[in-house]
Write an enzyme that holds these catalytic residues in place. Structure first.
Site, PDB file in Angstrom:
ATOM      1  N   ASP A  38       0.663  -1.155   0.587  1.00  0.00           N
ATOM      2  CA  ASP A  38       0.264  -0.013   0.156  1.00  0.00           C
ATOM      3  C   ASP A  38       0.829   1.298  -0.474  1.00  0.00           C
ATOM      4  OD1 ASP A  38      -2.431  -1.430   0.043  1.00  0.00           O
ATOM      5  OD2 ASP A  38      -2.620  -0.978   2.000  1.00  0.00           O
ATOM      6  N   LYS A  60      -2.869   4.195  -3.289  1.00  0.00           N
ATOM      7  CA  LYS A  60      -3.776   5.695  -3.439  1.00  0.00           C
ATOM      8  C   LYS A  60      -2.589   6.716  -3.575  1.00  0.00           C
ATOM      9  CE  LYS A  60      -7.961   4.564  -0.477  1.00  0.00           C
ATOM     10  NZ  LYS A  60      -9.333   5.363   0.186  1.00  0.00           N
ATOM     11  N   MET A 169      -7.514   8.456  10.450  1.00  0.00           N
ATOM     12  CA  MET A 169      -7.935   9.592   9.457  1.00  0.00           C
ATOM     13  C   MET A 169      -9.000  10.194   8.998  1.00  0.00           C
ATOM     14  SD  MET A 169      -8.390   5.144   7.208  1.00  0.00           S
ATOM     15  CE  MET A 169      -8.967   4.518   8.519  1.00  0.00           C
TER      16      MET A 169
END
Length: 503
Positions: A38, A60, A169
């Site tokens: 990731d 991402k 987050m």
């Protein structure tokens, strides 16, 4: 014949600092044929992968998923069904807001063996690096962890009953999170800490209250990823905070050593809080199967002394010996001179003890040492690089010794793309790099060969040299070092860099 069965390791990479990867995670990464990782995984951790591993990015970029979760699941399953050992590397702990449970379910449902390797979670690690214990007898007896992505929605938790709240987050929603906490009865003066890029050299901690933390993070331009801690324990950040007080914290340093050795020095600087950029300016290429090497091995008994002037000289010489069926036992009775501690340590790997080591780790230091020895009529072998100063062999010959130089490796300029070099020039011109470190004359020469000698490019950047010979090479290119080590080792250079910034 049955088809080979693959398996999947679901590994937590930790919160950022590569040193927080578990020992088991490191071991299994070294076994995996495929590694799917990731965006929050520290690139340094990928160095633990086996050299032939297939590395696949599944994170991402700029907030956009590279591939969907369903595609990641399919990728894990398909690679395992090919009979491969697959490592799924996820930031933090895979089972803490990491969708690791969904991946594990998909893997098991397809009859594939799985092993879960928990990771150090940012829930506890990031506050710890910010000086915040999420439990403290004086302040709390409970804490709760929430994902910050959905805090604008209804939730049935009661923050009044939870003394410490940790949001992962949640930075992009911090205003709505704080508003909701107020609506649910939290005191506006409740302490809040926001820790951005926790456990990394870019870490930034901001402390405020529920009423003002959103504005503080906006004014200070705090970036994601960030961990939010709400509760009385947050006040301890200012008292206990340790990581951002490290002596080199906030400094960015370039390491120019060869790729194989750069990580060790980078870790030394990193242990003092520095952010390091590895930009190897030399590449070590072995020299093998030469006539001189064959003759030297055949006449091994003739040498009285072997002089090693670098770690690379040691490792490459013993590879030459091995290629001819020889090893350290064939050096019995010969006196060994090593230029310094690291070279001496490398010799120990081959069960050889250094007989002589100079007080100053330079060719000049060896010469001073040699003046105390009776070398007249002695035969000396110096395994070394193809290009090196001739001062040492010439001086030893002048002392009456027969000196043979054996080239066992050469230093080359690494290949970089124009884009890579342009990026490095941009970082230098933008004053992103505080200090460039040099550990040999060749690192200096190749550095300027790659990047040029435009003074404006290095206007805001200092240079640090491992010793006077390297410093002289730097001066020859028109630049003066701000640091020159007294003890000519990477540890000595680190200590001198500390002295420079602390003074």
């Amino acid at each position: 014949m049955s088809e080979k069965k693959g398996r999947v390791y679901l590994i937590g990479a930790g919160p950022g600092d590569a040193g927080l990867l578990t020992l088991k995670g490191k071991k299994l990464l070294g076994e995996a044929q495929v590694v799917i990782y990731d965006s929050l995984v520290n690139p340094q951790i990928l160095k633990f992968c086996r050299p032939d591993a297939e590395l696949l990015f599944a994170g991402k970029t700029m907030g956009q998923a590279h591939i969907s979760q369903e595609e990641i699941n399919e990728l894990l399953i398909s690679k395992a069904k090919e009979g491969k050992t697959v490592a799924r590397l996820k930031g933090g702990d895979p089972f803490v807001f990491g969708r690791g449970g969904e991946e594990a379910e998909a893997i098991v449902q397809n009859g594939i063996d799985i092993e879960i390797v928990p990771g150090v979670s940012s829930v506890t690690a990031v506050p710890a690096y910010g000086g915040i214990p999420i439990t403290h007898r004086q302040f709390n007896s409970s804490f709760a962890v929430f994902t910050g992505h959905h805090q604008g929605e209804d939730s049935d938790y009661d923050p009044a009953q939870i003394e410490t709240l940790v949001f992962l987050m949640g930075l992009n929603n911090i205003e709505s999170i704080m508003k909701k906490l107020l609506e649910m009865g939290k005191n506006p003066s409740t302490p809040v800490a926001v820790i951005s890029s926790g456990t990394l050299p870019e870490q930034k901690s901001v402390v405020g209250t529920i009423s003002d933390i959103a504005e503080k993070t906006r004014v200070l331009d705090v970036q994601t990823p960030a961990t939010i801690v709400v509760g009385e324990v947050a006040v301890l950040a200012e008292a206990i905070g340790w990581y951002e007080k490290k002596p080199l914290f906030g400094k960015t340093m370039m390491v120019t050593r060869e790729k194989e050795a750069s990580s060790e020095f980078a870790e030394l600087l990193g242990s003092c809080g520095a952010k390091t950029i590895e930009f190897p300016t030399i590449q070590i290429k072995p020299i093998r199967d030469t006539g001189e090497q064959l003759l030297s091995v055949r006449n091994l008994e003739d040498y009285d002394f072997l002089v090693f002037t670098s770690v690379n000289g040691v490792s490459n010489y013993f590879e030459v010996l091995a290629s001819h069926g020889k090893d350290s036992r064939d050096l019995k009775g010969k006196k060994i001179i090593a230029i310094g501690e690291k070279t001496s340590e490398e010799l120990l790997k081959y069960n050889l003890t250094t007989d002589y080591m100079p007080a100053v780790y330079t060719a000049e230091g060896i010469i001073s040492l040699a003046e105390k020895l009776n070398l007249d009529g002695r035969k000396i072998l110096i395994p070394r690089a193809l290009v090196a100063r001739e001062l040492l062999p010439d001086t030893l010959r002048a002392m009456g010794a027969t000196v043979e130089v054996l080239c066992v490796y050469e230093t080359l300029v690494p290949d970089y793309t124009k884009e890579e070099l342009d990026l490095m020039k941009m970082r230098l011109s933008d004053a992103e790099i505080d200090l460039v470190t040099f550990t040999s004359s060749s690192t200096v020469t190749n550095f300027f060969s790659l990047l040029g000698e435009d003074p404006e490019l290095f206007a805001e950047t200092g240079f640090a040299c491992i010793g006077p010979v390297t410093a002289a090479t730097l001066l020859g290119h028109g630049f003066t070092p701000v640091v020159t080590a007294d003890i000519h080792t990477t540890r000595g250079l680190k200590e001198k860099i500390l002295d420079f910034y602390l003074s």
